[in-house]
Design an enzyme around this catalytic site. Structure first.
Site, short mmCIF file in Angstrom:
data_model
loop_
_atom_site.label_atom_id
_atom_site.label_comp_id
_atom_site.label_asym_id
_atom_site.label_seq_id
_atom_site.Cartn_x
_atom_site.Cartn_y
_atom_site.Cartn_z
N SER A 135 4.82 -0.97 3.99
CA SER A 135 5.02 -2.33 4.52
C SER A 135 5.09 -3.32 3.37
O SER A 135 4.33 -3.21 2.40
CB SER A 135 3.87 -2.73 5.45
N GLN A 183 0.84 -1.19 0.00
CA GLN A 183 0.00 0.00 0.00
C GLN A 183 0.88 1.24 0.00
O GLN A 183 1.56 1.52 0.99
CB GLN A 183 -0.87 -0.04 1.27
N GLY A 184 0.88 1.99 -1.09
CA GLY A 184 1.73 3.17 -1.19
C GLY A 184 0.94 4.44 -0.97
O GLY A 184 0.51 5.08 -1.93
N TYR A 185 0.74 4.77 0.28
CA TYR A 185 -0.01 5.99 0.61
C TYR A 185 0.93 7.04 1.22
O TYR A 185 1.12 8.11 0.69
CB TYR A 185 -1.13 5.71 1.62
N SER A 186 1.50 6.70 2.41
CA SER A 186 2.25 7.70 3.17
C SER A 186 3.49 8.19 2.42
O SER A 186 4.12 7.43 1.67
CB SER A 186 2.71 7.10 4.51
N GLU A 244 -9.58 -1.09 7.27
CA GLU A 244 -8.33 -1.30 7.99
C GLU A 244 -8.51 -1.02 9.47
O GLU A 244 -8.11 -1.78 10.32
CB GLU A 244 -7.25 -0.39 7.40
C1 LIG Z 1 4.16 -0.26 11.48
C2 LIG Z 1 3.71 0.72 10.47
C3 LIG Z 1 3.31 0.27 9.21
C4 LIG Z 1 2.90 1.16 8.25
N1 LIG Z 1 2.56 0.68 7.02
C5 LIG Z 1 2.22 1.57 6.04
C6 LIG Z 1 1.93 1.10 4.72
O1 LIG Z 1 2.02 -0.09 4.44
N2 LIG Z 1 1.62 2.00 3.77
C7 LIG Z 1 1.51 3.34 4.06
O2 LIG Z 1 1.17 4.09 3.16
N3 LIG Z 1 1.78 3.81 5.30
C8 LIG Z 1 2.12 2.96 6.29
N4 LIG Z 1 2.42 3.43 7.56
C9 LIG Z 1 2.40 4.88 7.78
C10 LIG Z 1 1.35 5.38 8.75
O3 LIG Z 1 0.08 5.38 8.17
C11 LIG Z 1 1.79 6.77 9.24
O4 LIG Z 1 2.97 6.58 9.99
C12 LIG Z 1 0.76 7.44 10.09
O5 LIG Z 1 -0.37 7.79 9.33
C13 LIG Z 1 1.32 8.69 10.79
O6 LIG Z 1 1.98 9.53 9.89
P1 LIG Z 1 3.45 10.06 10.21
O7 LIG Z 1 4.27 8.89 10.50
O8 LIG Z 1 3.86 10.95 9.12
O9 LIG Z 1 3.31 10.89 11.54
P2 LIG Z 1 2.86 12.42 11.67
O10 LIG Z 1 1.62 12.64 10.90
O11 LIG Z 1 4.02 13.29 11.39
O12 LIG Z 1 2.52 12.48 13.21
C14 LIG Z 1 3.46 12.79 14.23
C15 LIG Z 1 2.70 13.12 15.50
O13 LIG Z 1 1.86 14.26 15.28
C16 LIG Z 1 0.53 13.96 15.60
N5 LIG Z 1 -0.40 14.65 14.72
C17 LIG Z 1 -0.33 14.82 13.39
N6 LIG Z 1 -1.41 15.46 12.93
C18 LIG Z 1 -2.20 15.71 13.98
C19 LIG Z 1 -3.46 16.34 14.17
N7 LIG Z 1 -4.18 16.83 13.16
N8 LIG Z 1 -3.98 16.38 15.41
C20 LIG Z 1 -3.28 15.88 16.46
N9 LIG Z 1 -2.09 15.28 16.35
C21 LIG Z 1 -1.55 15.20 15.14
C22 LIG Z 1 0.42 12.45 15.43
O14 LIG Z 1 -0.66 11.91 16.18
C23 LIG Z 1 1.76 11.99 15.92
O15 LIG Z 1 1.74 11.89 17.32
C24 LIG Z 1 2.86 2.54 8.53
C25 LIG Z 1 3.23 3.01 9.79
C26 LIG Z 1 3.66 2.11 10.75
C27 LIG Z 1 4.08 2.64 12.09
#
Ligand SMILES: Cc1cc2nc3c(=O)[nH]c(=O)nc-3n(C[C@H](O)[C@H](O)[C@H](O)COP(=O)(O)OP(=O)(O)OC[C@H]3O[C@@H](n4cnc5c(N)ncnc54)[C@H](O)[C@@H]3O)c2cc1C
Lengths: 357, 394
Positions: B159, B124-127, B242
């Site tokens: 992932s 899944q290529g989202y983030s 999910e």
């Molecule tokens: C084990 C694992 C597997 C993953 N697998 C995939 C995958 O297969 N494909 C994919 O696309 N992504 C994947 N992800 C990515 C995941 O979806 C993101 O890590 C997640 O959405 C958070 O984004 P970020 O890491 O950029 O954190 P950030 O968005 O930078 O967040 C950092 C901190 O800021 C807080 N924050 C941010 N915005 C707000 C807000 N509006 N209000 C309050 N607090 C806020 C967050 O809660 C967090 O505490 C995976 C992540 C993990 C940990």
């Protein structure tokens, strides 16, 4: 398969809530807290059938179960309603049934009077929340002596009393040797008393301590349901207040810190609904799990209730701390429910024991 | 309250049990995703309706009408027998339901059969580095050139990208449109020229997610799912799927029981861990919450079966489920104390070292798929009707 309330239960809930919103607003609670009495309100509730909820149909009641009672308790908690519900409408009929006395004319007549709202029954178990040295009730023949520091209902006509050995008795408030004095608690939405018995005539219900254990479990469920209702009311009030109150030129509900406090309350309360329903259901239908699920409900609602009571008060700022909005009635009711019949720590110790850990 | 599934379902349960009694010897136990054993088991499950149960026959599934209780019974019986319930993963659990809803006929016939058989693995290529919680800020671009989109940009935290055959990917096709309206949903093979995968080691020491770089990656325009600019909507059909599946309360109950076993077995100062009154209290408290979540899950199941809605009930499951599991795993480390530190190849590890690993893994789940903070935003806005935060003036 249906995990949830039946149509009848949903209807009963809505009816009771409508009545309470209409006839028992906060002003009525305040009047009771200031020394008024709850007899008129209880009569009205009995007209809806609340008194006879658990009374068998043969004795004129509705013959319903603990889940129905939990639904009502949640509504009463939501409105912090003063009512002798737990002792009169729940534990007494339950005790008569458990003691196998449903067909006995003397007890049938008493049950009938409960249905009509003409008889209220308090509860005095010296071991309800763990036995303290100041609490003790002993029997000599059919006469009881001793003290129960916290007995439910200061205006009951009779008390369901447990002796130290777990036997259950009926003691009329007017009997000679039965004395009660106010036991003021922080919760002013219901009144308690200290019951002192001096060679007081009593009628035995049962010698079997299993009945007392069963009644405690039912009380756990009802107190948990009451706290669930009170907690939900506090959350609703917090969300409503946050939408109205403005600071920094915007409603405080737009501040994420406030939103997250509300979200945490909702997230903690939501699973409690399923737990309370299930624990209530078990009391009548799944005997094996009756004690443990009731204990879990009591302990968890003690903790979640405390969290919600604090957090919802904080959302209200200084206003939450005042008497003006009356939020403290809910705060204190939840506080009472947490300690009565065993606080979370006490109940969890029993749960561990029960499961043979 | 009516907790029985009824005679029809009890008969169905018997069928599942008898299948398991006959076949569980053939179930894979830890073999790799592409091993013949895993693939054969998956085919057998589909043939018998225990995997891909409601996927139409035309797309290689078993073709049963959706029945929530039947699906639940299958899951319960496979879990009770400790037998692999077949393949999961992002392709099966997220992409296939999406294609069924919004894919073209050609996409359904091309992608669904090999995906459910486990022959086509997806990531899944989202983030992206600049688009995590604020996913709609993603910038990977796709520009039309003839019959192709040309994709440039970077994904992160992807992932299983190092194992996957294909990727379903969110890209920006309309850079001028408002941010939610300029996104499209593309499918392409990971072998397409211009893709570079760089593994990222996570805190458990495993490289299970990756950075994925795209340089002039050509994707035929027919490999878009939904219309151009509708990718956000398409993606959201599955984000819901999910969220519901993380922090399964039955798995948490299994872990609770394993912890209880451990605490009865291990001693400190000659006392069983479970006899320590503080630990005992904490265990009973965890048990209350695990039980509440399990019953809550039954309530959700019942709502689905009876077509009743309780919006708040489903909004809280990801937050509460993952937080509770993480807390439980962490408490296990506490009761073990120094022994709980054992890790890696250390022979003194308890329960295969799973307490430490899961403690970290579930922190990953708390963050992934919408962080706990984002869940609280959703609960307060959609569940409690509280207002969004005002936008900052640019
Ligand atoms: C084990 C694992 C597997 C993953 N697998 C995939 C995958 O297969 N494909 C994919 O696309 N992504 C994947 N992800 C990515 C995941 O979806 C993101 O890590 C997640 O959405 C958070 O984004 P970020 O890491 O950029 O954190 P950030 O968005 O930078 O967040 C950092 C901190 O800021 C807080 N924050 C941010 N915005 C707000 C807000 N509006 N209000 C309050 N607090 C806020 C967050 O809660 C967090 O505490 C995976 C992540 C993990 C940990």
């Amino acid at each position: 398969m249906r995990f949830g309330l039946s149509e009848d239960q949903t209807l009963l809930d809505a009816t009771v809530r409508r009545l309470l919103a209409d006839q028992a607003p906060l002003d009525a609670v305040r009047a009771y807290a200031d020394g008024g009495d709850d007899h008129a309100l209880w009569s009205t509730l009995c007209e809806l059938g609340l008194g006879g909820l658990l009374v068998p149909e043969a004795a004129g009641g509705l013959g319903l179960g603990v889940l129905d009672a939990a639904v009502i308790a949640e509504a009463l908690g939501y409105h912090v309603t003063p009512a002798p519900f737990l002792g009169t409408a729940v534990l007494f009929p339950r005790a008569v049934t458990a003691a196998g006395l449903n067909n006995d004319p003397v007890w049938q007549e008493r049950l009938g009077a409960v249905v009509e709202g003409g008889l209220r029954i308090g509860v005095a178990f010296p071991q309800a929340g763990g036995q303290r040295s100041r609490d003790s009730v002993t029997a000599a023949g059919e006469n009881l002596s001793g003290t129960v520091t916290l007995a439910l209902d200061d205006a009951a006509d009779a008390y369901l009393v447990a002796s130290n050995d777990g036997a259950l008795w009926w003691v009329e408030a007017s009997a000679s040797g039965c004395a009660r004095e106010a036991f003021e608690t922080v919760d002013r939405s219901r009144r308690s008393c200290r019951l002192t018995l001096t060679d007081c005539a009593a009628t035995p219900l049962t010698q079997d301590p299993a009945v007392l254990a069963e009644l405690r479990a039912v009380a756990w469920v009802i107190l948990a349901a009451d706290s669930l209702g009170a907690g939900r009311a506090m959350l609703d009030k917090a969300v409503a207040y946050a939408g109205e109150r403005e600071q920094f030129n915007r409603p405080i509900a737009t501040f994420q810190a406030v939103k997250h406090m509300c979200a945490e309350m909702a997230a903690e309360l939501e699973p409690c609904t399923a737990l309370v329903w299930y624990a209530a259901h078990c009391q009548d239908h799944i005997r094996d799990e009756a004690l443990t699920t009731a204990g879990h409900a009591k302990a968890l609602l003690g903790d979640v209730g405390q969290f919600v009571a604090k957090t919802a008060t904080e959302v209200h700022g200084g206003m939450g701390f005042t008497d003006l909005v009356g939020l403290h009635y809910w705060f204190k009711r939840i506080g009472f429910n947490r300690q009565a019949f065993g606080n979370p720590q006490r109940v969890r110790a029993e749960l561990a024991e029960l499961q043979g850990w | 309250m009516d907790l029985s599934y009824g005679p029809h379902y009890e008969a169905f349960r018997e069928e599942v049990r008898s299948f398991l009694a006959r076949h569980s010897k053939d179930a894979p136990r830890g073999e790799g995703l592409r091993s013949e054993k895993v693939l054969a088991w998956q085919r057998l499950l589909i043939e018998n309706g225990y995997a891909a149960r409601t996927i139409p026959k035309a797309y290689g599934g078993y073709g049963a009408a959706p029945d929530i209780l039947e699906s639940r019974i299958i899951a319960e019986e496979f879990a009770a027998a400790r037998v692999s319930p077949g393949l999961g993963g992002q392709g099966i659990s997220m992409l296939v339901p999406t294609l069924l809803e919004v894919g073209t006929e050609a996409q359904k016939t091309t992608f669904i059969p090999p995906t459910i058989r486990g022959e086509m693995l997806w990531c899944q290529g989202y983030s992206e580095p600049g688009a995590g919680s604020d996913l709609a800020a993603l910038r990977t671009s796709a520009v039309v050139d003839g019959d192709d989109f040309v994709v440039n940009g970077q994904k992160i935290w992807t992932s299983t990208a190092h194992l996957a055959d294909w990727i379903f990917c969110l890209v920006r096709t309309e850079p001028e449109a408002p941010k939610h309206q300029g996104i499209s949903f593309l499918l392409f093979p990971m072998t397409t020229p211009g893709i570079e995968v760089r593994p990222l080691v996570d805190m458990t020491g495993v490289a299970n997610f990756n950075e994925v770089f795209f340089t002039d990656v050509r994707v035929p325009t027919r490999q878009i799912v939904g219309q151009r600019g509708e990718g956000w909507k398409v993606a959201n059909t599955i984000l819901g799927h999910e969220r519901g599946s993380l922090g399964d309360p039955n798995a948490t109950m299994t872990r609770f029981n394993a912890l209880l076993e451990l605490m009865r077995r291990e001693t400190v100062d000659g006392q069983r861990l479970i006899d320590n009154p503080l630990f005992r209290d904490r265990m009973a408290s965890l048990q209350s919450r695990v039980l509440a979540m399990r019953l809550h899950d039954m309530r959700l199941l019942s709502n689905k079966v009876n077509d009743e809605r309780a919006p708040m009930a489903s909004l809280i499951t990801k937050l509460q489920g993952t937080e509770l599991r993480h807390e439980l795993e962490g408490f296990a480390i506490d009761v073990l104390g120094e022994l709980g530190l054992a890790y890696g190849d250390n022979p003194d590890k308890q329960d295969g070292g799973s307490w430490q690993t899961s403690y970290m893994y579930f922190l990953g789940l708390i963050i992934g798929g919408g962080t706990s903070q984002i869940q609280k935003n959703i609960i307060s806005e959609r569940g409690l009707g509280m207002p969004r935060e005002p936008k900052l003036a640019k």
